[in-house]
Design a protein around this motif. Structure first.
Motif, PDB file in Angstrom:
ATOM      1  N   GLY A 141       3.110  -0.690   1.932  1.00 24.45           N
ATOM      2  CA  GLY A 141       2.006   0.193   2.292  1.00 24.45           C
ATOM      3  C   GLY A 141       0.793   0.098   1.403  1.00 24.45           C
ATOM      4  O   GLY A 141      -0.064   0.995   1.432  1.00 24.45           O
ATOM      5  N   GLY A 201       1.890  -5.225   2.671  1.00 24.41           N
ATOM      6  CA  GLY A 201       2.001  -4.479   3.902  1.00 24.41           C
ATOM      7  C   GLY A 201       3.320  -3.732   4.028  1.00 24.41           C
ATOM      8  O   GLY A 201       3.376  -2.627   4.549  1.00 24.41           O
ATOM      9  N   ARG A 210      -8.312  -4.130  -1.124  1.00 22.86           N
ATOM     10  CA  ARG A 210      -9.742  -4.106  -0.847  1.00 22.86           C
ATOM     11  C   ARG A 210     -10.438  -5.184  -1.663  1.00 22.86           C
ATOM     12  O   ARG A 210     -10.187  -5.338  -2.849  1.00 22.86           O
ATOM     13  CB  ARG A 210     -10.317  -2.718  -1.205  1.00 22.86           C
ATOM     14  N   LYS A 267      -2.889  -1.061   0.275  1.00 18.22           N
ATOM     15  CA  LYS A 267      -4.124  -1.503   0.906  1.00 18.22           C
ATOM     16  C   LYS A 267      -4.898  -2.335  -0.104  1.00 18.22           C
ATOM     17  O   LYS A 267      -5.129  -1.915  -1.243  1.00 18.22           O
ATOM     18  CB  LYS A 267      -4.951  -0.302   1.343  1.00 18.22           C
TER      19      LYS A 267
END
Length: 222
Positions: A216, A213, A220, A218
């Motif tokens: 940055g 986080g 999945r 992500k």
């Protein structure tokens, strides 16, 4: 590598100056000078001990409720079962000190200087260490809850066996700080400032979501 600190605290009788200690009598005074004094079973309520100096002294089962001790100096001081509650110790200086089984709750230690200090089995609750300078300091088997190290300089600081809960490291300046032996890492903020801090491989896995986080990323599910 951080300096090695003993995992077992010393007893009062182990102190090299134990034979010189004299029992404390009277009241603490602002700018007072206390050398080779044993504070035993004292309760200090809302006193002004600002700029007081303590050298080669010991505190046993002492309680400080409130009070102002700004710029106080502690040199070669040993404490056991000492409670600091709501006290103001901002800009105080601690050198060659050892604290065992103590409590610091709601204590102001911002801009304090700690050098060669070891805490054994102590509890820190809502302690403000912002912009403090810690060098060669060990938190051994301690609990740190809601402690704020924001902007502090952490040089050779270690946390063996300690539990960190909602601890903040915003804008810290770390140099050989070591969290790898901490029992739990509950870091509320400041991961992005922890360059120079050592952690273990397992801790890296535990912190991976928070670190993702910060940069940055992500993640999945596949």
């Amino acid at each position: 590598m951080p300096a090695q600190h003993p995992r077992t605290p010393r007893d009062l009788a182990d102190l090299p100056y134990a034979h010189r200690l004299e029992p404390f009598e009277g009241e603490l005074e602002r700018e007072g000078d206390y050398e080779a004094v044993h504070f035993d079973g004292c309760d200090f309520e809302e006193l002004d001990g600002g700029s007081a100096a303590f050298a080669e002294s010991a505190f046993s089962s002492v309680t400080f409720n409130g009070g102002r001790y700004r710029r106080a100096r502690f040199d070669d001081v040993w404490t056991h079962q000492v409670r600091w509650v709501g006290a103001d110790l901002a800009e105080s200086r601690w050198t060659d000190c050892e604290s065992g089984a103590g409590l610091l709750a709601g204590v102001e230690l911002f801009s304090a200087q700690l050098r060669r200090v070891t805490f054994h089995h102590c509890k820190f609750d809502s302690v403000n260490l912002r912009v403090a300078a810690l060098r060669d300091v060990a938190f051994v088997d301690c609990l740190l809850r809601d402690v704020d190290f924001g902007g502090a300089a952490l040089t050779q600081v270690s946390f063996p066996g300690s539990t960190l809960d909602r601890v903040r490291f915003d804008d810290v300046k770390a140099d050989r700080a070591d969290l790898s032996e901490a029992a739990a890492l509950g870091i509320a903020s400041g991961l992005e400032a922890m360059r120079g801090v050592t952690i273990s491989p397992l801790q890296l896995l535990e912190l991976a979501p928070a670190l993702a986080g910060v940069v940055g990323l992500k993640v999945r599910e596949g």
